[in-house]
Motif scaffolding. Structure first.
Motif, PDB file in Angstrom:
ATOM      1  N   ALA A 281       0.814  -1.212   0.000  1.00 30.59           N
ATOM      2  CA  ALA A 281       0.000   0.000   0.000  1.00 30.59           C
ATOM      3  C   ALA A 281       0.849   1.264   0.000  1.00 30.59           C
ATOM      4  CB  ALA A 281      -0.936  -0.001   1.210  1.00 30.59           C
ATOM      5  N   GLU A 282       2.034   1.193   0.619  1.00 33.33           N
ATOM      6  CA  GLU A 282       2.848   2.396   0.794  1.00 33.33           C
ATOM      7  C   GLU A 282       3.961   2.550  -0.235  1.00 33.33           C
ATOM      8  OE1 GLU A 282       4.290   2.149   4.782  1.00 33.33           O
ATOM      9  OE2 GLU A 282       2.346   2.643   5.684  1.00 33.33           O
ATOM     10  N   ILE A 290       5.519  -6.522  -7.986  1.00 31.71           N
ATOM     11  CA  ILE A 290       4.711  -7.727  -7.760  1.00 31.71           C
ATOM     12  C   ILE A 290       3.701  -7.906  -8.891  1.00 31.71           C
ATOM     13  CG2 ILE A 290       3.066  -8.855  -6.226  1.00 31.71           C
ATOM     14  CD1 ILE A 290       5.965  -8.852  -5.229  1.00 31.71           C
ATOM     15  N   GLN A 291       3.109  -6.814  -9.344  1.00 25.94           N
ATOM     16  CA  GLN A 291       2.195  -6.905 -10.487  1.00 25.94           C
ATOM     17  C   GLN A 291       2.924  -7.442 -11.718  1.00 25.94           C
ATOM     18  OE1 GLN A 291       0.747  -3.157 -12.208  1.00 25.94           O
ATOM     19  NE2 GLN A 291      -1.279  -4.083 -12.406  1.00 25.94           N
ATOM     20  N   TYR A 292       4.105  -6.902 -11.983  1.00 22.06           N
ATOM     21  CA  TYR A 292       4.912  -7.376 -13.107  1.00 22.06           C
ATOM     22  C   TYR A 292       5.249  -8.859 -12.931  1.00 22.06           C
ATOM     23  CZ  TYR A 292       8.780  -7.758 -16.415  1.00 22.06           C
ATOM     24  OH  TYR A 292       9.595  -8.160 -17.449  1.00 22.06           O
ATOM     25  N   SER A 293       5.572  -9.262 -11.715  1.00 19.17           N
ATOM     26  CA  SER A 293       5.933 -10.656 -11.443  1.00 19.17           C
ATOM     27  C   SER A 293       4.778 -11.594 -11.739  1.00 19.17           C
ATOM     28  CB  SER A 293       6.375 -10.811  -9.983  1.00 19.17           C
ATOM     29  OG  SER A 293       7.558 -10.082  -9.731  1.00 19.17           O
ATOM     30  N   LEU A 294       3.571 -11.241 -11.306  1.00 22.05           N
ATOM     31  CA  LEU A 294       2.410 -12.098 -11.548  1.00 22.05           C
ATOM     32  C   LEU A 294       2.056 -12.149 -13.035  1.00 22.05           C
ATOM     33  CD1 LEU A 294       0.188 -11.043  -8.514  1.00 22.05           C
ATOM     34  CD2 LEU A 294       1.478 -13.170  -8.793  1.00 22.05           C
ATOM     35  N   LEU A 309       1.722 -21.996 -13.908  1.00 21.85           N
ATOM     36  CA  LEU A 309       0.392 -22.263 -13.391  1.00 21.85           C
ATOM     37  C   LEU A 309      -0.635 -22.025 -14.493  1.00 21.85           C
ATOM     38  CD1 LEU A 309       0.681 -20.244 -10.049  1.00 21.85           C
ATOM     39  CD2 LEU A 309       0.938 -22.721 -10.316  1.00 21.85           C
ATOM     40  N   PRO A 310      -1.855 -22.535 -14.316  1.00 23.82           N
ATOM     41  CA  PRO A 310      -2.931 -22.147 -15.242  1.00 23.82           C
ATOM     42  C   PRO A 310      -3.119 -20.633 -15.213  1.00 23.82           C
ATOM     43  CG  PRO A 310      -3.609 -24.020 -13.886  1.00 23.82           C
ATOM     44  CD  PRO A 310      -2.304 -23.521 -13.318  1.00 23.82           C
ATOM     45  N   ASP A 311      -3.493 -20.050 -16.340  1.00 23.84           N
ATOM     46  CA  ASP A 311      -3.652 -18.596 -16.411  1.00 23.84           C
ATOM     47  C   ASP A 311      -4.631 -18.083 -15.368  1.00 23.84           C
ATOM     48  OD1 ASP A 311      -1.850 -18.453 -18.468  1.00 23.84           O
ATOM     49  OD2 ASP A 311      -3.367 -18.366 -20.065  1.00 23.84           O
ATOM     50  N   ALA A 312      -5.634 -18.893 -15.033  1.00 25.71           N
ATOM     51  CA  ALA A 312      -6.630 -18.477 -14.043  1.00 25.71           C
ATOM     52  C   ALA A 312      -5.997 -18.215 -12.685  1.00 25.71           C
ATOM     53  CB  ALA A 312      -7.721 -19.548 -13.908  1.00 25.71           C
ATOM     54  N   GLU A 313      -4.923 -18.945 -12.365  1.00 30.53           N
ATOM     55  CA  GLU A 313      -4.232 -18.733 -11.085  1.00 30.53           C
ATOM     56  C   GLU A 313      -3.541 -17.371 -11.057  1.00 30.53           C
ATOM     57  OE1 GLU A 313      -3.914 -20.269  -8.234  1.00 30.53           O
ATOM     58  OE2 GLU A 313      -4.918 -22.172  -8.605  1.00 30.53           O
ATOM     59  N   TYR A 314      -2.918 -16.993 -12.171  1.00 23.04           N
ATOM     60  CA  TYR A 314      -2.268 -15.680 -12.225  1.00 23.04           C
ATOM     61  C   TYR A 314      -3.310 -14.563 -12.218  1.00 23.04           C
ATOM     62  CZ  TYR A 314       1.928 -18.352 -13.369  1.00 23.04           C
ATOM     63  OH  TYR A 314       2.980 -19.240 -13.333  1.00 23.04           O
ATOM     64  N   ASP A 315      -4.424 -14.777 -12.915  1.00 19.83           N
ATOM     65  CA  ASP A 315      -5.508 -13.783 -12.905  1.00 19.83           C
ATOM     66  C   ASP A 315      -6.055 -13.603 -11.499  1.00 19.83           C
ATOM     67  OD1 ASP A 315      -5.245 -13.455 -15.634  1.00 19.83           O
ATOM     68  OD2 ASP A 315      -6.889 -14.822 -16.140  1.00 19.83           O
ATOM     69  N   LYS A 316      -6.179 -14.711 -10.773  1.00 20.43           N
ATOM     70  CA  LYS A 316      -6.652 -14.644  -9.389  1.00 20.43           C
ATOM     71  C   LYS A 316      -5.682 -13.843  -8.534  1.00 20.43           C
ATOM     72  CE  LYS A 316      -7.726 -17.666  -5.446  1.00 20.43           C
ATOM     73  NZ  LYS A 316      -7.776 -19.088  -4.977  1.00 20.43           N
ATOM     74  N   GLU A 322      -4.914  -6.282  -6.800  1.00 17.17           N
ATOM     75  CA  GLU A 322      -5.682  -5.059  -7.055  1.00 17.17           C
ATOM     76  C   GLU A 322      -6.441  -4.619  -5.815  1.00 17.17           C
ATOM     77  OE1 GLU A 322      -7.444  -1.858  -9.148  1.00 17.17           O
ATOM     78  OE2 GLU A 322      -5.792  -3.172  -9.741  1.00 17.17           O
ATOM     79  N   GLY A 323      -6.924  -5.595  -5.062  1.00 25.76           N
ATOM     80  CA  GLY A 323      -7.676  -5.280  -3.843  1.00 25.76           C
ATOM     81  C   GLY A 323      -6.829  -4.777  -2.697  1.00 25.76           C
ATOM     82  N   LEU A 324      -5.516  -4.846  -2.837  1.00 23.71           N
ATOM     83  CA  LEU A 324      -4.606  -4.428  -1.767  1.00 23.71           C
ATOM     84  C   LEU A 324      -4.053  -3.016  -1.985  1.00 23.71           C
ATOM     85  CD1 LEU A 324      -2.649  -7.785  -1.357  1.00 23.71           C
ATOM     86  CD2 LEU A 324      -4.345  -6.838   0.218  1.00 23.71           C
TER      87      LEU A 324
END
Length: 325
Positions: A281-282, A290-294, A309-316, A322-324
């Motif tokens: 957050a800060e 972290i966004q780039y990593s995922l 991983l399946p793409d759905a795992e990275y999307d999750k 995003e919520g953080l």
């Protein structure tokens, strides 16, 4: 290692420059006006894209090849963000994370309850993100011409301390009556913890084993002795498969298909990074990294020898991130 995105961008910029030099009737002023108009409409100026800051992590040597590749590629995207990642092993990384000296902690096993309790006591909220799948790989030297396939029970006989000097013939009478030489990750390693859980059942590891947090030390030890056996992450085996032989487990060899499907059981496992919610957050640089990593972990995992991983795992994971904000 340059990413395909970087290559394509370089190619596109080169093509644009070549076209500009080929006598197009468009004037320089018109081009600049169009560019400024487009930037104003999209809000995508170069200055807005530049980040500055520092990001620090530590942890698993198994996760290290993925993270090192991500750090290298990210440096080409955000040149003013300094990302440093140590390799203290999963347990050692969590110790630094609990102490508040790192923003994220890489792990080759799930976080333990006692580590969660210490983080809670330290007031550190965190989020777990999966990066890839791995198959903990049991290896011998290429010069070992007798071991091809073992069972979990065979591994227990080899690796659990029972006060005897272990010989290959103790496991299978058709094998040589030569002493087995053991190489194992150190006790701060998540790979050690995982092996302890699924093979040793928390019994003592054979005392004769050479332990190291550096997987390359284990690789070199097994390479040099036909009576040696060791275990570590799948990527380290792939990088040294010319001199090492992967041992089948219950008739199943480790590869991308058997690891992804779970057929390579019980030695298939996920790889993680744990991130401080407050730091996310800060610290805009941490969030961006972290966004780039995922977004790129799947490609980097495959590039260094792990299983995406399946793409759905990275999307999750991206949705959780995003919520953080």
């Amino acid at each position: 290692m340059k990413s395909w995105k970087y290559f394509m961008m370089t190619t596109m910029v080169g093509s644009a420059l070549a076209l500009a030099a080929c006598g197009d009737d468009t004037t320089k002023d018109e081009v600049e006006t169009d560019t400024k108009t487009e930037e104003a409409a999209t809000g995508d100026t170069q200055d807005e894209a530049v980040l500055e800051g520092q990001v620090s992590g530590d942890g698993s040597s198994t996760v290290a090849p993925i993270m090192e590749a991500l750090v290298e590629e990210y440096a080409g995207v955000q040149e003013k963000v300094q990302v440093t990642v140590g390799v203290s092993g999963t347990g050692g990384g969590f110790e630094k994370f609990i102490a508040g000296s790192t923003d994220f902690s890489n792990a080759s096993r799930p976080i333990k309850d006692e580590e969660k309790e210490k983080l809670d006591a330290a007031g550190i909220d965190f989020t777990e993100f999966k990066l890839a799948n791995d198959g903990l790989t049991v290896v011998v030297s290429k010069d070992n011409d007798w071991v091809e396939d073992v069972t979990i029970e065979d591994l227990k006989k080899m690796w659990i301390e029972d006060g005897t000097t272990k010989k290959w013939s103790d496991i299978n009478p058709d094998w040589p009556a030569e002493e087995i030489i053991f190489y194992s990750p150190g006790t701060d390693s998540g790979t050690y913890d995982y092996f302890d859980e699924v093979v040793l059942d928390e019994a003592d590891l054979v005392k004769a084993a050479t332990l190291s947090e550096d997987d390359n030390v284990l690789v070199q030890g097994v390479q040099a002795d036909k009576n040696a056996i060791g275990f570590f992450g799948y990527a380290y085996y792939l990088a040294n498969q010319d001199t090492l032989k992967a041992v089948k487990i219950n008739g199943v060899e480790p590869n991308n298909e058997t690891i992804e499907s779970g057929e390579y059981s019980p030695l298939s496992r996920p790889l993680f990074t744990y991130v401080s919610n407050k730091a996310l957050a800060e610290n805009a640089a941490l969030y961006d990294f972290i966004q780039y990593s995922l977004e790129n972990a799947g490609d980097m995992a495959e590039a260094v020898g792990y299983v995406r991983l399946p793409d759905a795992e990275y999307d999750k994971g991206l949705s959780t991130l995003e919520g953080l904000k």
